[in-house]
Design an enzyme around this catalytic site. Structure first.
Site, mmCIF file in Angstrom:
data_model
loop_
_atom_site.group_PDB
_atom_site.id
_atom_site.type_symbol
_atom_site.label_atom_id
_atom_site.label_comp_id
_atom_site.label_asym_id
_atom_site.label_seq_id
_atom_site.Cartn_x
_atom_site.Cartn_y
_atom_site.Cartn_z
ATOM 1 C CB CYS A 1 10.167 13.851 -0.985
ATOM 2 S SG CYS A 1 10.767 12.174 -1.270
ATOM 3 C CE1 TYR B 1 6.494 -7.842 -0.401
ATOM 4 C CE2 TYR B 1 5.466 -5.823 -1.157
ATOM 5 C CZ TYR B 1 6.376 -6.472 -0.347
ATOM 6 O OH TYR B 1 7.165 -5.754 0.522
#
Ligand code: FMN
Length: 371
Positions: free
Chosen positions: A341, A167
């Site tokens: 997960c 970003y």
């Protein structure tokens, strides 16, 4: 031996109840104007009730023109302060702490119309982004500062500057994206300039002891990218500016599934190294502020090893807490099975399409409980 995971930790003026952090996670629960959807407060309350010591919010755009994607939160208006105040207070009532992650997507915004970075490159929109002018760059630190001041007024326990993952701030740091020939490109001292300007502007906009953190790449994992040496140097500059902590991550959207910030790699055994472990050892040894390590931490024994070996001061998890918001409480209660997960990244699908955040492997629906 008592687990170091559940010892309190002093992060600047903040006392955390344990060493477990929810790493910043885009929940996809921003309304069109950037304010939080009604499904977000119960999700955060459930995390706080689930025992995590510190929640870092979703990446929250400091300007509407810095949004990475739809359904993203923004902190670009005064209305955010009143909207967030009760949500933050409720996290506190549930025993948690919450820090706002401030971000600008730069050239990796998914909408080509707003994608603009240090130099033109093909970003997440699939189109070549525009190069920011010097006048536009000059406005970025002020936007971060205004958002940070709002966050402090809303009661947040601190802010984290998102300087990783390709970003805007990471784009400036990275030679992969930054080909400028002016004061913001070329040598490391120039590529780090925007990060330091943002840091200084935020410091000047909030109280002297309001915690400012940063999440940076330990390296880009892309040919010619930001290196671990540069990451250590940037972390040193941030430490010298009094940041409360650095969270180490890594990778760019172009790094590929096994090296991106969200690796589809499941660390198999407690003693296997986690994604950025070697870099964290090196960087923590070079700085005198706490290091938070994210990426691939799935076993309580791994987390304890990282703390006992001095690899980091706090351990951070994202995807495990999507599937199991009560994971810290489970581990604290003595159920030391690995997080459920499987690092498949299925959680992105609902979050990117306005359906909220949940684990698609688990078929768990989005959270609704309050504390
Ligand atoms: C659904 C999803 C949303 C994410 N959103 C953010 C974000 O807003 N800001 C950020 O810095 N990282 C974000 N990440 C990356 C995580 O914070 C973390 O760095 C990464 O998932 C590796 O940690 P883990 O192996 O514990 O999941 C996101 C990851 C996922 C899966």
């Amino acid at each position: 031996m008592a687990s170091p995971l559940f010892e309190p930790f002093q992060l600047g003026k903040l006392t955390l109840r344990n060493r477990l952090v929810r790493s910043a996670t885009h929940e996809g629960l921003g309304l069109p104007d950037g304010l939080p959807d009604a499904k977000l407060p119960p999700l955060l309350a459930r995390l706080a009730s689930g025992g995590v010591g510190l929640i870092i919010s979703a990446h929250t755009a400091v300007l509407a023109s810095g949004k990475a994607s739809d359904y993203q939160l923004t902190f670009d208006q005064e209305a955010c302060v009143e909207a967030w105040r009760p949500i933050v207070a409720n996290v506190h009532e549930c025993g948690g702490k919450i820090i706002l992650q401030l971000a600008h997507a730069g050239g990796n915004a998914r909408h080509a119309a707003i994608a603009a970075g240090p130099s033109p490159f093909t970003g997440a929109s699939g189109a070549v982004c525009r190069e920011l002018t010097l006048a536009e760059i000059a406005g970025i630190p002020a936007a971060f500062a205004a958002a940070a001041a709002r966050a402090e007024r809303a009661g947040f326990d601190g802010v984290q500057l998102h300087a990783g993952h390709g970003y805007l701030i990471s784009e400036f740091l990275s030679p992969v994206y930054n080909h400028r020939g002016d004061a913001y490109g070329g040598a490391f001292e120039n590529r780090v300039r925007l990060l330091l300007e943002v840091c200084d502007a935020v410091r000047g906009a909030v109280g002297p002891d309001f915690p400012i953190l940063a999440k940076i790449n330990s390296e880009d994992f892309f040919a010619g990218g930001f290196s671990v040496e540069e990451s250590a140097a940037a972390a040193g500059l941030l430490a010298a500016r009094g940041l409360a902590a650095i969270e180490l991550s890594g990778g760019l959207p172009v790094s590929g599934p096994k090296l991106s910030p969200v690796r589809t790699v499941d660390v198999a055994l407690p003693d296997d190294p986690v994604y950025y472990e070697a870099a964290a050892r090196r960087i923590r040894a070079a700085i005198d502020i706490p290091v938070i390590l994210v990426g691939g931490i799935r076993f309580p024994a791994t987390a304890e090893r990282l703390l006992r070996d001095g690899v980091c001061d706090l351990v951070s998890m994202c995807r495990p807490l999507i599937r199991e918001p009560e994971l810290p409480a489970r581990w604290a209660a003595g159920d030391r099975r690995k997080a459920d997960c499987i690092s498949c990244n299925g959680c992105f699908r609902p979050a990117m399409t306005g359906r909220g955040l949940y684990c698609t492997a688990d078929k768990r629906e989005d959270a609704t409980s309050k504390c």
